[in-house]
Design a protein around this motif. Structure first.
Motif, short mmCIF file in Angstrom:
data_model
loop_
_atom_site.label_atom_id
_atom_site.label_comp_id
_atom_site.label_asym_id
_atom_site.label_seq_id
_atom_site.Cartn_x
_atom_site.Cartn_y
_atom_site.Cartn_z
N ASP A 81 14.29 10.59 9.40
CA ASP A 81 14.28 10.36 7.96
C ASP A 81 13.78 8.94 7.69
OD1 ASP A 81 16.70 9.45 9.14
OD2 ASP A 81 17.59 9.21 7.16
N GLN A 82 13.23 8.75 6.53
CA GLN A 82 12.58 7.50 6.18
C GLN A 82 13.59 6.36 6.13
OE1 GLN A 82 10.44 8.10 2.56
NE2 GLN A 82 8.90 6.57 3.03
N GLN A 83 13.37 5.33 6.95
CA GLN A 83 14.26 4.17 7.00
C GLN A 83 13.87 3.13 5.93
OE1 GLN A 83 17.02 3.82 9.37
NE2 GLN A 83 16.53 6.00 9.28
N VAL A 84 12.63 3.17 5.49
CA VAL A 84 12.12 2.24 4.48
C VAL A 84 11.48 3.06 3.38
CG1 VAL A 84 10.52 0.35 4.01
CG2 VAL A 84 11.68 0.48 6.22
N ARG A 85 11.76 2.71 2.13
CA ARG A 85 11.16 3.40 0.99
C ARG A 85 10.26 2.42 0.24
NH1 ARG A 85 12.68 8.42 1.41
NH2 ARG A 85 14.85 8.89 1.72
N PHE A 86 9.08 2.89 -0.09
CA PHE A 86 8.15 2.07 -0.88
C PHE A 86 8.12 2.62 -2.31
CE2 PHE A 86 6.57 1.83 3.51
CZ PHE A 86 6.60 0.46 3.69
N VAL A 87 8.02 1.72 -3.26
CA VAL A 87 8.01 2.09 -4.67
C VAL A 87 6.72 1.53 -5.28
CG1 VAL A 87 9.23 1.90 -6.88
CG2 VAL A 87 10.51 1.99 -4.74
N ASP A 88 6.09 2.29 -6.15
CA ASP A 88 4.89 1.80 -6.84
C ASP A 88 5.16 0.45 -7.48
OD1 ASP A 88 3.43 3.99 -6.15
OD2 ASP A 88 3.76 5.07 -8.03
N SER A 90 5.78 -2.29 -6.18
CA SER A 90 6.71 -3.18 -5.48
C SER A 90 5.93 -4.10 -4.55
CB SER A 90 7.73 -2.37 -4.68
OG SER A 90 7.10 -1.67 -3.64
N ASP A 96 9.56 -4.79 5.95
CA ASP A 96 9.60 -3.34 5.69
C ASP A 96 8.49 -2.61 6.44
OD1 ASP A 96 11.78 -3.62 4.00
OD2 ASP A 96 10.52 -3.83 2.20
N GLN A 100 9.08 0.15 9.44
CA GLN A 100 8.49 1.49 9.45
C GLN A 100 7.64 1.70 10.70
OE1 GLN A 100 5.48 2.49 6.52
NE2 GLN A 100 6.25 4.58 6.45
N GLN A 103 9.94 2.20 13.69
CA GLN A 103 10.55 3.53 13.64
C GLN A 103 9.57 4.58 14.15
OE1 GLN A 103 11.38 5.21 9.78
NE2 GLN A 103 12.67 6.83 10.66
#
Length: 191
Positions: A81-88, A90, A96, A100, A103
């Motif tokens: 599962d995704q350990q780091v999330r990116f947001v538009d 950001s 980060d 990723q 991972q």
């Protein structure tokens, strides 16, 4: 202690000690797993913080070695599962991106080890392919003398051998009958 087997994210030692070093890095301590393997191949999984502790690159067992345990396997199992999330909009931080990347690298190494240790893979110690007591499927009939033999091929060879033996038997009986007839004719003509 020298490991029995060491891959990118898996190491195997003879059971019996209380502390073991492992050479691979991990993102979180709970990603480092351990299990005993009995002589008959049965696995005994161990629970992090219950059966063992991790400090740096050392695994310390809590309690004794179970009866019949022959090998201790220490391995890394990074979740997918995704350990780091990116947001538009950001800010992309190196931390980060590195997290990723690490991972993904760990997952790739673990998959490679899994393929080498649990599926049909090359056994470095024996210098041979090991099917780990599994059937081989979709195997072609042999072509060269050292090729593996399929049941289909073996059955066909056996049927051909039986047919040939019957032909040889019939031919032998026929030749014997001819020889007996010739002998009888020779005896009759000598009289």
């Amino acid at each position: 202690m020298i490991p029995l087997i060491a891959y990118k994210a898996t190491v195997s030692y003879p059971a019996g000690k209380s502390t073991y070093n492992f050479p691979f890095f991990y993102m979180k301590k709970e990603f480092v797993k351990a299990k005993y393997i009995k002589a008959d191949g049965t696995a005994i999984p161990l629970a992090y913080n219950k059966d063992y502790q991790i400090m740096g690159q050392t695994l310390t067992l809590v309690g004794g070695t179970p009866a019949g345990a022959a090998t201790l396997i220490i391995y890394r199992e990074t979740p997918t599962d995704q350990q780091v999330r990116f947001v538009d909009a950001s800010i992309l931080k190196a931390y980060d991106l590195n997290t990723q990347g690490i991972q993904l690298l760990h997952i790739a190494e673990e998959n490679t080890d899994t393929i080498r240790t649990t599926s049909l893979m090359y056994d470095d110690d024996l210098g041979a392919w090991n099917a780990f007591d599994r059937r081989l499927i979709r195997l072609a009939d042999p072509v060269h003398p050292q090729d593996a033999v399929t049941l289909h091929y073996l059955t066909a060879v056996d049927e051909a051998r039986v047919k040939t033996m019957k032909e040889i038997e019939a031919s032998t009986i026929n030749a014997k009958d001819i020889a007996v007839d010739a002998k009888n004719e020779a005896v009759q003509s000598a009289l």
